[in-house]
Design a protein around this motif. Structure first.
Motif, mmCIF file in Angstrom:
data_model
loop_
_atom_site.group_PDB
_atom_site.id
_atom_site.type_symbol
_atom_site.label_atom_id
_atom_site.label_comp_id
_atom_site.label_asym_id
_atom_site.label_seq_id
_atom_site.Cartn_x
_atom_site.Cartn_y
_atom_site.Cartn_z
ATOM 1 N N VAL A 84 -49.742 -34.868 49.447
ATOM 2 C CA VAL A 84 -49.587 -35.895 50.466
ATOM 3 C C VAL A 84 -48.949 -37.118 49.812
ATOM 4 O O VAL A 84 -49.456 -37.653 48.829
ATOM 5 C CB VAL A 84 -50.945 -36.268 51.094
ATOM 6 C CG1 VAL A 84 -50.763 -37.304 52.189
ATOM 7 C CG2 VAL A 84 -51.642 -35.016 51.635
ATOM 8 N N THR A 85 -47.834 -37.530 50.383
ATOM 9 C CA THR A 85 -47.072 -38.671 49.880
ATOM 10 C C THR A 85 -46.995 -39.718 50.990
ATOM 11 O O THR A 85 -46.734 -39.372 52.143
ATOM 12 C CB THR A 85 -45.645 -38.227 49.490
ATOM 13 O OG1 THR A 85 -45.741 -37.145 48.570
ATOM 14 C CG2 THR A 85 -44.873 -39.367 48.858
ATOM 15 N N GLY A 86 -47.236 -40.978 50.641
ATOM 16 C CA GLY A 86 -47.158 -42.026 51.651
ATOM 17 C C GLY A 86 -47.476 -43.377 51.058
ATOM 18 O O GLY A 86 -47.488 -43.550 49.836
ATOM 19 N N ASP A 87 -47.753 -44.329 51.926
ATOM 20 C CA ASP A 87 -48.058 -45.701 51.529
ATOM 21 C C ASP A 87 -49.569 -45.874 51.364
ATOM 22 O O ASP A 87 -50.244 -46.477 52.209
ATOM 23 C CB ASP A 87 -47.534 -46.693 52.570
ATOM 24 C CG ASP A 87 -46.025 -46.701 52.646
ATOM 25 O OD1 ASP A 87 -45.376 -46.276 51.674
ATOM 26 O OD2 ASP A 87 -45.494 -47.128 53.694
ATOM 27 N N PHE A 88 -50.114 -45.314 50.287
ATOM 28 C CA PHE A 88 -51.532 -45.459 49.987
ATOM 29 C C PHE A 88 -51.714 -45.389 48.476
ATOM 30 O O PHE A 88 -50.887 -44.778 47.777
ATOM 31 C CB PHE A 88 -52.374 -44.385 50.696
ATOM 32 C CG PHE A 88 -51.993 -42.974 50.364
ATOM 33 C CD1 PHE A 88 -52.549 -42.310 49.283
ATOM 34 C CD2 PHE A 88 -51.073 -42.297 51.141
ATOM 35 C CE1 PHE A 88 -52.203 -41.006 48.973
ATOM 36 C CE2 PHE A 88 -50.706 -40.995 50.845
ATOM 37 C CZ PHE A 88 -51.275 -40.345 49.757
ATOM 38 N N PRO A 89 -52.765 -46.020 47.945
ATOM 39 C CA PRO A 89 -53.005 -45.980 46.500
ATOM 40 C C PRO A 89 -53.167 -44.538 46.019
ATOM 41 O O PRO A 89 -53.813 -43.727 46.670
ATOM 42 C CB PRO A 89 -54.314 -46.754 46.326
ATOM 43 C CG PRO A 89 -54.422 -47.605 47.548
ATOM 44 C CD PRO A 89 -53.758 -46.824 48.649
ATOM 45 N N GLY A 90 -52.545 -44.220 44.893
ATOM 46 C CA GLY A 90 -52.651 -42.885 44.322
ATOM 47 C C GLY A 90 -51.630 -41.892 44.841
ATOM 48 O O GLY A 90 -51.675 -40.716 44.478
ATOM 49 N N TYR B 201 -50.165 -45.212 57.091
ATOM 50 C CA TYR B 201 -49.853 -44.672 55.760
ATOM 51 C C TYR B 201 -48.439 -44.113 55.633
ATOM 52 O O TYR B 201 -47.998 -43.829 54.519
ATOM 53 C CB TYR B 201 -50.858 -43.567 55.390
ATOM 54 C CG TYR B 201 -52.280 -44.043 55.323
ATOM 55 C CD1 TYR B 201 -52.660 -45.033 54.416
ATOM 56 C CD2 TYR B 201 -53.243 -43.517 56.164
ATOM 57 C CE1 TYR B 201 -53.971 -45.465 54.350
ATOM 58 C CE2 TYR B 201 -54.560 -43.943 56.099
ATOM 59 C CZ TYR B 201 -54.921 -44.916 55.196
ATOM 60 O OH TYR B 201 -56.215 -45.342 55.126
ATOM 61 N N ARG B 202 -47.765 -43.910 56.757
ATOM 62 C CA ARG B 202 -46.409 -43.314 56.754
ATOM 63 C C ARG B 202 -46.357 -42.134 55.789
ATOM 64 O O ARG B 202 -45.510 -42.068 54.915
ATOM 65 C CB ARG B 202 -45.354 -44.359 56.437
ATOM 66 C CG ARG B 202 -45.280 -45.420 57.523
ATOM 67 C CD ARG B 202 -44.120 -46.322 57.345
ATOM 68 N NE ARG B 202 -44.201 -47.015 56.053
ATOM 69 C CZ ARG B 202 -43.894 -48.268 55.868
ATOM 70 N NH1 ARG B 202 -43.451 -48.977 56.863
ATOM 71 N NH2 ARG B 202 -44.002 -48.822 54.683
ATOM 72 N N HIS B 203 -47.278 -41.220 55.974
ATOM 73 C CA HIS B 203 -47.454 -40.117 55.030
ATOM 74 C C HIS B 203 -46.845 -38.809 55.519
ATOM 75 O O HIS B 203 -46.594 -38.623 56.710
ATOM 76 C CB HIS B 203 -48.944 -39.918 54.729
ATOM 77 C CG HIS B 203 -49.738 -39.483 55.920
ATOM 78 N ND1 HIS B 203 -50.061 -40.335 56.944
ATOM 79 C CD2 HIS B 203 -50.262 -38.289 56.252
ATOM 80 C CE1 HIS B 203 -50.763 -39.685 57.855
ATOM 81 N NE2 HIS B 203 -50.886 -38.428 57.455
ATOM 82 N N HIS B 204 -46.640 -37.938 54.564
ATOM 83 C CA HIS B 204 -46.147 -36.582 54.814
ATOM 84 C C HIS B 204 -46.927 -35.642 53.907
ATOM 85 O O HIS B 204 -47.138 -35.945 52.738
ATOM 86 C CB HIS B 204 -44.653 -36.486 54.511
ATOM 87 C CG HIS B 204 -44.141 -35.089 54.595
ATOM 88 N ND1 HIS B 204 -43.948 -34.441 55.787
ATOM 89 C CD2 HIS B 204 -43.806 -34.210 53.625
ATOM 90 C CE1 HIS B 204 -43.508 -33.216 55.544
ATOM 91 N NE2 HIS B 204 -43.406 -33.046 54.243
#
Length: 106
Positions: free
Chosen positions: A78-84, A56-59
């Motif tokens: 939470v910000t990343g490569d996922f829907p929403g 997800y490469r999230h933070h």
């Protein structure tokens, strides 16, 4: 906001270089519940975290904290490569001393 040390580590650790530091914030028999799955023990938790970071490469940026009985609830964007994305999620931590004993993300 003053986060307890192990929770601060949870939100500030960077993958993959901080994998050992991240895992050390958890008690040996800790459990994490995320996306319908349980991850038990520091090695399984470390593996889950590294896989989620890669996928997800999230933070997560904490935006609020409250106590609910013996639990510490941190709301985070939470910000990343996922829907929403971005999404506000709740991280419900159980602590014993300077370690996380359980965590539920939802």
């Amino acid at each position: 906001m003053h986060l307890p040390a192990p929770i601060r580590t949870y939100f500030t650790a960077r993958a993959p270089q901080d994998g050992d530091t991240f895992a050390a914030a958890f008690a040996p028999h800790a459990i994490v519940h995320d996306e319908g799955h349980d991850h038990r023990g520091t090695q399984a938790i470390r593996n889950w975290w590294l896989a989620a970071k890669a996928k997800y490469r999230h933070h997560a940026e904490p935006i609020g904290m409250e106590q609910a009985g013996q639990k510490t609830i941190v709301r985070a964007t939470v910000t990343g490569d996922f829907p929403g994305s971005p999404a506000v999620l709740s991280f419900t931590f159980g602590l014993a001393g300077d370690r996380i004993t359980d965590l539920e993300i939802g």
